[in-house]
Design a protein around this motif. Structure first.
Motif, PDB file in Angstrom:
ATOM      1  N   GLN A 225      -5.684   0.848  -4.166  1.00 13.21           N
ATOM      2  CA  GLN A 225      -4.229   0.447  -4.507  1.00 13.21           C
ATOM      3  C   GLN A 225      -5.757  -1.223  -4.959  1.00 13.21           C
ATOM      4  O   GLN A 225      -5.462  -1.336  -6.845  1.00 13.21           O
ATOM      5  CB  GLN A 225      -4.003  -0.784  -3.654  1.00 13.21           C
ATOM      6  CG  GLN A 225      -2.612  -2.364  -3.935  1.00 13.21           C
ATOM      7  CD  GLN A 225      -2.531  -2.763  -2.569  1.00 13.21           C
ATOM      8  OE1 GLN A 225      -2.685  -2.462  -1.311  1.00 13.21           O
ATOM      9  NE2 GLN A 225      -1.478  -3.903  -3.076  1.00 13.21           N
ATOM     10  N   HIS A 226      -6.578  -1.276  -4.496  1.00  9.57           N
ATOM     11  CA  HIS A 226      -7.800  -2.235  -4.486  1.00  9.57           C
ATOM     12  C   HIS A 226      -8.724  -1.393  -5.369  1.00  9.57           C
ATOM     13  O   HIS A 226      -9.433  -2.601  -5.845  1.00  9.57           O
ATOM     14  CB  HIS A 226      -7.586  -3.320  -3.278  1.00  9.57           C
ATOM     15  CG  HIS A 226      -7.015  -4.426  -2.948  1.00  9.57           C
ATOM     16  ND1 HIS A 226      -6.086  -5.405  -3.835  1.00  9.57           N
ATOM     17  CD2 HIS A 226      -6.022  -3.980  -1.719  1.00  9.57           C
ATOM     18  CE1 HIS A 226      -4.853  -5.749  -3.216  1.00  9.57           C
ATOM     19  NE2 HIS A 226      -4.880  -4.694  -1.681  1.00  9.57           N
TER      20      HIS A 226
ATOM     21  N   HIS B  73       1.020  -1.242  -0.045  1.00  7.26           N
ATOM     22  CA  HIS B  73       0.203  -0.265   0.063  1.00  7.26           C
ATOM     23  C   HIS B  73       0.694   1.368  -0.071  1.00  7.26           C
ATOM     24  O   HIS B  73       0.316   2.595  -0.080  1.00  7.26           O
ATOM     25  CB  HIS B  73      -0.711   0.373   1.611  1.00  7.26           C
ATOM     26  CG  HIS B  73      -2.191  -1.295   1.496  1.00  7.26           C
ATOM     27  ND1 HIS B  73      -2.377  -1.378   2.217  1.00  7.26           N
ATOM     28  CD2 HIS B  73      -2.481  -1.545   0.305  1.00  7.26           C
ATOM     29  CE1 HIS B  73      -3.329  -2.505   2.062  1.00  7.26           C
ATOM     30  NE2 HIS B  73      -2.855  -2.755   0.994  1.00  7.26           N
TER      31      HIS B  73
ATOM     32  N   ARG C 200     -16.074  -0.623 -10.402  1.00  8.28           N
ATOM     33  CA  ARG C 200     -15.449  -0.013 -10.438  1.00  8.28           C
ATOM     34  C   ARG C 200     -15.198   1.356 -10.645  1.00  8.28           C
ATOM     35  O   ARG C 200     -14.518   2.287 -10.615  1.00  8.28           O
ATOM     36  CB  ARG C 200     -14.088  -0.734 -11.781  1.00  8.28           C
ATOM     37  CG  ARG C 200     -14.008  -2.141 -11.715  1.00  8.28           C
ATOM     38  CD  ARG C 200     -12.702  -2.530 -10.656  1.00  8.28           C
ATOM     39  NE  ARG C 200     -11.579  -2.189 -10.904  1.00  8.28           N
ATOM     40  CZ  ARG C 200     -11.034  -1.997  -9.773  1.00  8.28           C
ATOM     41  NH1 ARG C 200     -10.872  -3.198  -8.590  1.00  8.28           N
ATOM     42  NH2 ARG C 200      -9.552  -1.242  -9.479  1.00  8.28           N
TER      43      ARG C 200
ATOM     44  N   LEU D 107     -11.578  -8.229  -3.795  1.00  9.63           N
ATOM     45  CA  LEU D 107     -10.470  -9.224  -3.309  1.00  9.63           C
ATOM     46  C   LEU D 107     -11.260 -10.963  -3.241  1.00  9.63           C
ATOM     47  O   LEU D 107     -12.635 -10.723  -2.524  1.00  9.63           O
ATOM     48  CB  LEU D 107      -9.979  -9.114  -2.163  1.00  9.63           C
ATOM     49  CG  LEU D 107      -9.273  -7.567  -1.680  1.00  9.63           C
ATOM     50  CD1 LEU D 107      -9.997  -7.142  -0.117  1.00  9.63           C
ATOM     51  CD2 LEU D 107      -8.072  -7.956  -2.096  1.00  9.63           C
TER      52      LEU D 107
ATOM     53  N   LEU E 180      -5.604   1.323   1.394  1.00  9.52           N
ATOM     54  CA  LEU E 180      -6.093   0.098   0.433  1.00  9.52           C
ATOM     55  C   LEU E 180      -6.963  -0.008  -0.431  1.00  9.52           C
ATOM     56  O   LEU E 180      -7.115  -0.305  -1.142  1.00  9.52           O
ATOM     57  CB  LEU E 180      -7.249  -0.394   1.707  1.00  9.52           C
ATOM     58  CG  LEU E 180      -7.881  -1.597   1.701  1.00  9.52           C
ATOM     59  CD1 LEU E 180      -7.051  -2.853   1.947  1.00  9.52           C
ATOM     60  CD2 LEU E 180      -8.669  -1.744   3.394  1.00  9.52           C
TER      61      LEU E 180
ATOM     62  N   GLN F 251      -7.538  -8.441   6.553  1.00  8.76           N
ATOM     63  CA  GLN F 251      -7.115  -8.337   5.437  1.00  8.76           C
ATOM     64  C   GLN F 251      -5.711  -6.512   6.044  1.00  8.76           C
ATOM     65  O   GLN F 251      -6.604  -5.801   6.697  1.00  8.76           O
ATOM     66  CB  GLN F 251      -7.714  -7.355   4.734  1.00  8.76           C
ATOM     67  CG  GLN F 251      -6.998  -6.621   3.518  1.00  8.76           C
ATOM     68  CD  GLN F 251      -6.693  -7.895   2.155  1.00  8.76           C
ATOM     69  OE1 GLN F 251      -6.875  -8.938   2.211  1.00  8.76           O
ATOM     70  NE2 GLN F 251      -5.023  -7.415   2.101  1.00  8.76           N
TER      71      GLN F 251
ATOM     72  N   LEU G  55     -14.319  -4.113  -3.607  1.00  4.34           N
ATOM     73  CA  LEU G  55     -12.936  -3.815  -2.916  1.00  4.34           C
ATOM     74  C   LEU G  55     -12.781  -5.939  -4.429  1.00  4.34           C
ATOM     75  O   LEU G  55     -13.946  -6.692  -3.804  1.00  4.34           O
ATOM     76  CB  LEU G  55     -12.345  -4.808  -2.516  1.00  4.34           C
ATOM     77  CG  LEU G  55     -12.226  -3.083  -1.201  1.00  4.34           C
ATOM     78  CD1 LEU G  55     -12.231  -3.401   0.475  1.00  4.34           C
ATOM     79  CD2 LEU G  55     -11.078  -2.502  -2.031  1.00  4.34           C
TER      80      LEU G  55
END
Length: 700
Positions: A609-610, A290, A539, A523, A606, A576, A521
């Protein structure tokens, strides 16, 4: 507490077959057959149960650590299992492809939101050190090196294993494996009593001071002393015969100091046992990825600091005694001829107070009354609580996000925390604006949620298409100033019904943007939640955010309302990094700008990045904006209820931040320092306490 035994092989007697569904460390959902052996307690003083198993068609040897339903109903028991799981998963993420991974239990899978949560580990490597009577000098050095190496790896993450004992340290003849991860605590947190003498440090046994990495150094020294001598050492001082044992005397003499400040750190001790090893540990404890995104946060703050604040508070100029109606946005003042109250059928009835001569009774009647607003005759009929008109300029707070984000649960728990006295440590007190309305909110929202019931969507838009506040409070600050605070709860579907639903935004003072991690996210460990809720990753960000930001009035490069971006349902992300570190953070008073900065920086990194920049549009658009993690329920629902009840975590912090930005809470450096950081050329920054580094970098 410390574990005193560990399973070594699968017991065949009493074994039974079952199917087990769990999440792998990579976040994937997996279902497989398993054959369990007999169950036992890992430690008589701990709630976890343990049993061996043969997993899958390959019959992989595993150990299941679980809570029965009766034990899982206790939040403290779940917290222990969560601590163990979070530590084990964090170590797996960091060390999976390194030689250091063997120093800790290897996670196979977990299911922690079930009625009977559990962890699955690969079979332990070696046997508990308590079964080793006396160890050779060569093995002593290897054992000490590996154990201190494990402490260093944990310390690099700001973690301290409080349960190091001969029962939690395994030895296979060549290397160590450290268990007892349920006893891990974060550096800088208040010590609580944990462990048994002599293996827990004197301060830890008494529960004094703050958790220190050198607590575990004492424990490691005591374990090694028992392996060298075959007997336990003193619980509060160095052993008298220390000089008779070369390995102990050469390297661990300082580790037996009664005070943590006088003991060597794990890194110092490792340098004695294995010169150069500490540097390799630092490389293995890599960052979480991060950091470039946190640096982008710092750049964004610098730009905000360079933008001058507005000359006056946002909003229209009002004459003395006037306030802005939150519905029609016209200026109104108290009018005793336009008062109403509600009857038993909740219908408005005209109220005449002219015959009430007692000042006390008159004030009480007016507190429960409403005034019909006639400022705009073309606007649908609407009513304002009288206290909203008598305490100066109100503060309106809008909760914004899609209906699935958990806004209603978050707002409900905010109000619940306030009624429980959550504002008092910050010098604030509260009253309800309208006692009947507040009692209804508590009865219909707070009590059911506290009892574990999933709430339905709050109706933030009336039948006439206009926004209605869900709850309102009178908040008095430390200087005796009182302001009404009204909360609106609006979902994306509410905001697109009619343009009238958006009009109230022209007078709003603060906005809480609620981010659903399942939407934001991508993930893999959130895939199961998305499948259950019928969601997909978006997104492009939350459309409700964009709608609100586009409608808020703007007079410069940034919007002048106060903002808070909340990564909600954070229990989904509690393993996380860095979410778990902030979910575990205890409330601190007074508010600390350094902590606000560190949390905002981590959440920004966070999301950037994601999730991508679209989800950070509120932060980019609003000059005074902080970022937070929060969980309104502490876990996921099953069948319309929360199995362990709803346990809120950090739900009040976003509101505290907004109140600080509006001057209701005093913070070092003022509201701007809290919201946009401390300019380097403005003098020394206020120092944070606990695990925030002096340079502003978070420990994790």
């Amino acid at each position: 507490m410390t574990s005193t035994s560990h399973p070594h092989r699968v017991e065949q007697a009493g074994a039974h077959r079952a199917m087990v569904a769990f999440n792998t460390p990579a976040g994937r959902r997996h279902t497989a057959p398993i054959r369990f052996g007999r169950e036992s307690r890992r430690d008589p003083q701990l709630p976890q149960r343990v049993r061996n198993g043969l997993l899958g068609d390959e019959e992989q040897q595993v150990v299941q650590v679980r809570l029965a339903a009766s034990e899982a109903a206790n939040p403290a028991a779940r917290a222990l299992l969560d601590t163990e799981a979070g530590t084990a998963l964090r170590l797996h993420q960091l060390l999976e492809d390194t030689d250091y991974a063997a120093l800790f239990p290897r996670v196979v899978g977990h299911e922690l939101d079930a009625a009977e949560p559990f962890l699955l580990y690969a079979a332990p490597r070696g046997t508990a050190a308590l079964r080793t009577h006396v160890m050779s000098a060569t093995d002593q050095r290897t054992f000490a090196r590996d154990l201190v190496l494990a402490l260093c790896l944990l310390d690099a993450q700001g973690l301290v294993p409080r349960g190091v004992s001969p029962g939690t340290v395994l030895w296979d003849g060549t290397s160590v494996q450290l268990w007892g991860l349920e006893g891990v605590a974060r550096v800088g947190r208040p010590r609580t009593r944990w462990g048994r003498a002599p293996y827990c440090s004197p301060e830890q046994r008494r529960g004094e001071g703050l958790v220190d990495a050198r607590d575990a150094v004492w424990s490691a020294a005591q374990v090694l002393y028992q392996l060298v001598t075959g007997r336990p050492g003193p619980s509060d001082r160095a052993p008298a015969d220390l000089g008779e044992h070369r390995v102990l005397a050469e390297t661990l003499r300082g580790a037996f100091a009664p005070l943590a400040a006088d003991r060597p750190s794990p890194t110092d001790l490792l340098d004695l046992l294995a010169p150069g090893a500490a540097g390799r540990v630092a490389l293995a404890s890599a960052t979480d990825g991060h950091e470039p995104h946190r640096s982008a946060f710092d750049h964004a703050l610098r730009l905000k600091r360079q933008s001058p604040p507005p000359d006056r508070p946002p909003g229209p100029e009002l004459a003395g005694g006037e306030v802005l109606c939150p519905y029609c946005l016209e200026a109104i003042r108290l009018d005793l001829s336009a008062l109403y109250d509600t009857d038993s059928r909740m219908q408005y009835q005209k109220l005449d107070i002219s015959g009430i001569t007692s000042p006390v009774r008159r004030q009480d009647v007016m507190r429960g009354a409403v005034q019909k607003c006639g400022a705009d005759p073309d606007f649908p009929p609407h009513y304002i609580p009288v206290p909203y008109l008598t305490y100066g300029r109100p503060l309106t707070v809008a909760m914004v996000g899609q209906s699935s984000t958990g806004k209603s649960h978050l707002l409900t728990q905010m109000i619940a925390e306030i009624t429980d006295g959550g504002l008092e440590p910050y010098g604030l007190s509260w009253q309800s604006v309208n006692p009947a309305q507040h009692a209804r909110f508590v009865r219909e929202r707070v009590q059911p949620l506290r009892n574990g019931k999933v709430l339905g969507h709050t109706e933030g838009i009336g039948l006439d298409g206009f926004a209605r506040f869900v709850e309102s409070l009178l908040i008095t600050d430390a200087h005796g100033r009182t302001r009404p605070v009204a909360f609106f709860d609006l979902g994306g579907e509410d905001l697109v019904r009619t343009d009238a639903a958006l009009r109230f935004l022209l007078g709003v003072d603060a906005v809480v943007f609620v981010v659903d991690p399942a939407l934001a996210l991508p993930l893999p460990h959130l895939d199961h939640a998305r499948e259950r809720w019928g969601l997909e990753v978006n997104r492009d960000g939350d459309q409700a955010f964009a709608t609100v930001l586009d409608r808020l009035p703007k007079s410069g490069p940034y919007l002048d309302v106060a903002g808070a971006v909340v990564l909600a349902k954070a229990d989904l992300l509690r393993f996380q990094p860095p979410v778990g570190r902030w979910l575990d953070e205890v409330p601190r008073a007074p508010l600390d700008p350094a902590l606000a900065y560190a949390e905002s920086r981590d959440v920004y990194g966070l999301l950037r990045q994601h999730a991508g920049q679209a989800w950070l549009r509120p932060f980019d658009a609003i000059r005074r904006c902080t970022l937070h993690v929060a969980s309104a329920t502490g876990g996921q629902e099953a069948g319309g209820r929360y199995p362990a009840g709803a346990s809120p975590r950090r739900v009040l912090e976003p509101l505290l931040s907004l109140l600080a930005m509006h001057g209701l809470i005093d913070v070092p450096g003022g509201a701007d320092a809290h919201a946009v950081g401390w300019a380097r050329d403005a003098g020394p920054a206020p120092r944070g306490r606990g695990p925030v580094r002096p340079d502003g970098e978070d420990r994790l």
